[in-house]
Design an enzyme around this catalytic site. Structure first.
Site, PDB file in Angstrom:
ATOM      1  N   LYS A 102      -5.944  -4.961   1.137  1.00  8.70           N
ATOM      2  CA  LYS A 102      -5.853  -4.950  -0.348  1.00  8.70           C
ATOM      3  C   LYS A 102      -5.052  -3.764  -0.856  1.00  8.70           C
ATOM      4  CE  LYS A 102      -9.848  -2.866   0.903  1.00  8.70           C
ATOM      5  NZ  LYS A 102     -10.904  -3.220   1.840  1.00  8.70           N
ATOM      6  N   VAL A 129      -9.972  -9.518  -0.748  1.00 11.20           N
ATOM      7  CA  VAL A 129     -10.957  -9.331  -1.829  1.00 11.20           C
ATOM      8  C   VAL A 129     -12.232 -10.097  -1.474  1.00 11.20           C
ATOM      9  CG1 VAL A 129     -11.433  -9.572  -4.294  1.00 11.20           C
ATOM     10  CG2 VAL A 129      -9.073  -9.241  -3.514  1.00 11.20           C
ATOM     11  N   GLY A 184     -23.721   4.184   8.365  1.00 11.12           N
ATOM     12  CA  GLY A 184     -22.451   3.495   8.631  1.00 11.12           C
ATOM     13  C   GLY A 184     -22.029   2.521   7.540  1.00 11.12           C
ATOM     14  N   ASP A 198     -10.867   1.318  -4.507  1.00 10.42           N
ATOM     15  CA  ASP A 198     -10.891   0.066  -3.733  1.00 10.42           C
ATOM     16  C   ASP A 198     -11.120  -1.121  -4.682  1.00 10.42           C
ATOM     17  OD1 ASP A 198     -11.471  -1.412  -1.013  1.00 10.42           O
ATOM     18  OD2 ASP A 198     -13.216  -1.856  -2.257  1.00 10.42           O
ATOM     19  N   LYS A 202      -8.650  -4.399  -5.739  1.00  8.82           N
ATOM     20  CA  LYS A 202      -9.114  -5.791  -5.652  1.00  8.82           C
ATOM     21  C   LYS A 202      -8.981  -6.510  -6.987  1.00  8.82           C
ATOM     22  CE  LYS A 202     -12.209  -4.809  -1.780  1.00  8.82           C
ATOM     23  NZ  LYS A 202     -13.548  -4.362  -1.397  1.00  8.82           N
ATOM     24  N   GLY A 301     -17.540  -6.718   6.713  1.00  8.91           N
ATOM     25  CA  GLY A 301     -18.170  -6.989   8.006  1.00  8.91           C
ATOM     26  C   GLY A 301     -17.268  -7.860   8.860  1.00  8.91           C
TER      27      GLY A 301
HETATM   28  P1  NAP Z   1     -10.378  -0.533  11.749  1.00  6.59           P
HETATM   29  O1  NAP Z   1     -11.685  -0.922  12.304  1.00  6.59           O
HETATM   30  O2  NAP Z   1     -10.097   0.895  11.470  1.00  6.59           O
HETATM   31  O3  NAP Z   1      -9.260  -1.089  12.751  1.00  6.59           O
HETATM   32  C1  NAP Z   1      -7.903  -0.788  12.658  1.00  6.59           C
HETATM   33  C2  NAP Z   1      -7.185  -1.325  13.880  1.00  6.59           C
HETATM   34  O4  NAP Z   1      -5.786  -1.155  13.698  1.00  6.59           O
HETATM   35  C3  NAP Z   1      -7.552  -0.602  15.165  1.00  6.59           C
HETATM   36  O5  NAP Z   1      -7.616  -1.530  16.219  1.00  6.59           O
HETATM   37  C4  NAP Z   1      -6.391   0.371  15.391  1.00  6.59           C
HETATM   38  O6  NAP Z   1      -6.103   0.574  16.762  1.00  6.59           O
HETATM   39  C5  NAP Z   1      -5.245  -0.380  14.759  1.00  6.59           C
HETATM   40  N1  NAP Z   1      -4.260   0.529  14.170  1.00  6.59           N
HETATM   41  C6  NAP Z   1      -4.373   1.222  13.016  1.00  6.59           C
HETATM   42  N2  NAP Z   1      -3.258   1.932  12.786  1.00  6.59           N
HETATM   43  C7  NAP Z   1      -2.427   1.667  13.815  1.00  6.59           C
HETATM   44  C8  NAP Z   1      -1.127   2.103  14.168  1.00  6.59           C
HETATM   45  N3  NAP Z   1      -0.447   2.958  13.388  1.00  6.59           N
HETATM   46  N4  NAP Z   1      -0.561   1.619  15.294  1.00  6.59           N
HETATM   47  C9  NAP Z   1      -1.250   0.762  16.094  1.00  6.59           C
HETATM   48  N5  NAP Z   1      -2.491   0.299  15.804  1.00  6.59           N
HETATM   49  C10 NAP Z   1      -3.054   0.762  14.689  1.00  6.59           C
HETATM   50  O7  NAP Z   1     -10.074  -1.327  10.380  1.00  6.59           O
HETATM   51  P2  NAP Z   1     -10.829  -2.625   9.815  1.00  6.59           P
HETATM   52  O8  NAP Z   1     -12.126  -2.226   9.221  1.00  6.59           O
HETATM   53  O9  NAP Z   1     -10.790  -3.709  10.816  1.00  6.59           O
HETATM   54  O10 NAP Z   1      -9.883  -2.980   8.560  1.00  6.59           O
HETATM   55  C11 NAP Z   1      -8.628  -3.564   8.738  1.00  6.59           C
HETATM   56  C12 NAP Z   1      -8.111  -4.043   7.384  1.00  6.59           C
HETATM   57  O11 NAP Z   1      -9.004  -5.006   6.851  1.00  6.59           O
HETATM   58  C13 NAP Z   1      -7.996  -2.951   6.320  1.00  6.59           C
HETATM   59  O12 NAP Z   1      -6.876  -3.215   5.510  1.00  6.59           O
HETATM   60  C14 NAP Z   1      -9.268  -3.119   5.506  1.00  6.59           C
HETATM   61  O13 NAP Z   1      -9.143  -2.672   4.168  1.00  6.59           O
HETATM   62  C15 NAP Z   1      -9.423  -4.629   5.536  1.00  6.59           C
HETATM   63  N6  NAP Z   1     -10.784  -5.106   5.331  1.00  6.59           N
HETATM   64  C16 NAP Z   1     -11.792  -4.629   6.110  1.00  6.59           C
HETATM   65  C17 NAP Z   1     -13.078  -5.125   5.925  1.00  6.59           C
HETATM   66  C18 NAP Z   1     -14.212  -4.665   6.797  1.00  6.59           C
HETATM   67  O14 NAP Z   1     -15.320  -5.162   6.645  1.00  6.59           O
HETATM   68  N7  NAP Z   1     -13.982  -3.757   7.755  1.00  6.59           N
HETATM   69  C19 NAP Z   1     -13.320  -6.074   4.930  1.00  6.59           C
HETATM   70  C20 NAP Z   1     -12.265  -6.557   4.156  1.00  6.59           C
HETATM   71  C21 NAP Z   1     -10.992  -6.058   4.371  1.00  6.59           C
HETATM   72  P3  NAP Z   1      -7.171   1.266  17.776  1.00  6.59           P
HETATM   73  O15 NAP Z   1      -8.263   0.263  17.942  1.00  6.59           O
HETATM   74  O16 NAP Z   1      -6.426   1.482  19.031  1.00  6.59           O
HETATM   75  O17 NAP Z   1      -7.624   2.517  17.086  1.00  6.59           O
HETATM   76  N1  HSE Z   2     -15.053  -0.443   1.656  1.00  7.83           N
HETATM   77  C1  HSE Z   2     -15.120  -1.804   1.206  1.00  7.83           C
HETATM   78  C2  HSE Z   2     -16.456  -2.037   0.494  1.00  7.83           C
HETATM   79  C3  HSE Z   2     -14.972  -2.740   2.401  1.00  7.83           C
HETATM   80  O1  HSE Z   2     -17.342  -1.162   0.530  1.00  7.83           O
HETATM   81  O2  HSE Z   2     -16.615  -3.066  -0.152  1.00  7.83           O
HETATM   82  C4  HSE Z   2     -14.546  -4.120   2.054  1.00  7.83           C
HETATM   83  O3  HSE Z   2     -13.298  -4.180   1.422  1.00  7.83           O
END
Ligand code: NAP
Ligand code: HSE
Length: 428
Positions: A102, A129, A184, A198, A202, A301
């Site tokens: 986002k 979102v 966490g 954030d 969205k 999640g």
């Molecule tokens: P995360 O757990 O931090 O994972 C990021 C991944 O990308 C890791 O595998 C990391 O590699 C890789 N990475 C990051 N920068 C890199 C680089 N410069 N070169 C190579 N690899 C790179 O992030 P996430 O929580 O999955 O979130 C990913 C996206 O989804 C974000 O845009 C976030 O806003 C969005 N999102 C997340 C959630 C959620 O629940 N987590 C919900 C909605 C949207 P390594 O594993 O080797 O460190």
């Molecule tokens: N940090 C975001 C939240 C994760 O707390 O809703 C999902 O985008």
């Protein structure tokens, strides 16, 4: 021949997506046509919970977006750069893109969608979102014949979790935040969540889809929850409200400017958004002729977000199978113009304000006179308690133009009886 995916990132969302794709039994049969071809990560040494062959994993993300064999690039690495450049390169190379990012879409959407349109490919962002909640596709498709007038969302799980615990336990913001970090739920750097950034990303995305125009992120008025106190939560409850961080986009008529804002808001206890608690998200869309539709579910999640990412992938697999040269206007982003955003001074809203005053005769009268001078009509005014020597007076206004309310407040601040105005919140 299978559809080849190049996945950028194998963190929470990337891992959830790979797990879903590797376990396709009982899901849509098209999933079986997808091949996890390359996955880009930062470190090859990190332990992974999914099994992928060594030829699939790489740290060379450029090689993925430049590989002619890759049909769809799934950007789940997050951050602004190199995510932006990799998305642009993938699109320029004729690949469809699915992203959960986002922050990148809210800032670089214009550049990204223009590049996609020029290349004749799609950018899909259901996970950006509301995590697993289907809201992007409904706004693009199922609801698109409606004249949307309001989108109101609880779109940040971290702040909703904090406010819910403050409400149920009577705890302080800083104590609950520390606990959420320990458990966490909140990130080590919680700035983007607690300061409303954030949620601003969205609502900019949702407003753009709902109101058919681009949104300049700088025009989104943004206030976080750091200043929300347990005292205000308790007063709000006595008055029949709960406090939620709302992201709101509203347009009164098709020709009026749009109001797009994020701020803590007193929500009437009977309102559908008042009962959305914990890390859950919900988005209430109001339009004509449909009326109200609310989308509710897990906003983050691994599994929830993987559901959204993979449904986007599936849509693109279907597009690739049909192999049409004509862009589907219900999947593409067509608008080029920016929405006109109304200044906050023009917003019509109710306000809640808490004053600390010297306990003198006539203070409530003086407050009422100042508000009256600027046409601010009061719905309720109560003096229920003391903080030390100071009397605490809480006011809820009727609908008022924000500019008028601010002028009245400026005059009230100069009253000798007024010690401070610790809280000022909008009321839905
Ligand atoms: P995360 O757990 O931090 O994972 C990021 C991944 O990308 C890791 O595998 C990391 O590699 C890789 N990475 C990051 N920068 C890199 C680089 N410069 N070169 C190579 N690899 C790179 O992030 P996430 O929580 O999955 O979130 C990913 C996206 O989804 C974000 O845009 C976030 O806003 C969005 N999102 C997340 C959630 C959620 O629940 N987590 C919900 C909605 C949207 P390594 O594993 O080797 O460190
Ligand atoms: N940090 C975001 C939240 C994760 O707390 O809703 C999902 O985008």
């Amino acid at each position: 021949m299978g559809v080849k995916l190049g996945i950028l990132g194998l963190g929470t969302v990337g891992t959830g997506t790979v797990q879903l794709l590797q376990d396709s039994a009982g899901r849509h049969p098209l999933l079986q046509e997808i091949e996890i071809y390359r996955v880009g990560v930062r470190s090859l040494d990190k332990p992974r919970v999914v099994e992928l062959s060594t030829e699939v994993l790489t740290t060379d993300l450029e090689s993925i977006v430049n590989d002619p064999a890759v049909d769809i690039v799934v950007e789940v690495m997050g951050g602004l750069e190199p995510a932006r450049s990799l998305i642009l390169k993938a699109l320029s190379n004729g690949k469809h893109v699915v992203t959960a990012n986002k922050a990148a879409i809210a800032r670089f959407g214009a550049e990204i969608f223009t590049t996609a349109n020029q290349a004749g490919v799609y950018v899909m962002l259901e996970a950006a979102v509301g995590g697993g909640i289907p809201v992007i596709q409904p706004l693009k498709q199922s609801l698109s014949v409606n004249r949307i007038h309001t989108i109101t969302g609880i779109v940040n799980g971290t702040t909703n979790y904090i406010l819910t615990r403050m409400q149920t336990e009577g705890s302080n913001f800083s104590d609950v935040l520390a606990d959420a970090q320990r458990l966490g739920y909140a990130e080590a750097d919680p700035t983007a969540d607690v300061d409303g950034l954030d949620a601003a990303d969205k609502i900019a995305i949702l407003a753009s889809l709902g109101f058919g125009g681009r949104i300049n992120l700088q025009d989104v008025y943004t206030e976080g929850i750091r200043q929300v106190s347990k005292t205000d939560i308790a007063y709000a409850e006595k008055l029949g409200f709960v406090i939620k961080l709302l992201a709101i986009a509203k347009r009164d008529t098709p020709s009026s400017p749009l109001s797009v804002r994020v701020h803590p808001t007193l929500v009437p206890q009977a309102h559908p958004l008042a009962s959305i608690n914990g890390v859950y998200n919900a988005i209430l869309v109001e339009g004509e002729p449909i009326g109200q539709v609310m989308f509710f579910g897990p906003g983050a999640g691994a599994g929830a977000t993987a559901s959204a990412v993979t449904s986007d992938i599936l849509n693109l697999v279907a597009v690739l199978k049909i192999n049409t040269a004509v862009a589907n206007p219900l999947l593409a982003c067509g608008h080029q113009e920016y929405c006109q955003i109304a200044p906050m001074a023009e917003l019509i809203t109710r306000f809640y304000a808490r004053f600390l005053t010297n306990d003198q005769p006539g203070v409530i009268g003086k407050l009422g006179t100042c508000f009256g001078n600027y046409g601010v009509s009061l719905e309720s005014i109560v003096q229920t308690g003391f903080q030390g020597e100071l009397a605490e007076i809480v006011v809820v206004t009727h609908d008022v133009r924000e500019g008028n309310f601010r002028q009245a407040l400026a005059e009230i601040r100069n009253l000798s009886a007024i010690e401070s105005i610790p809280s000022l919140l909008r009321v839905l």
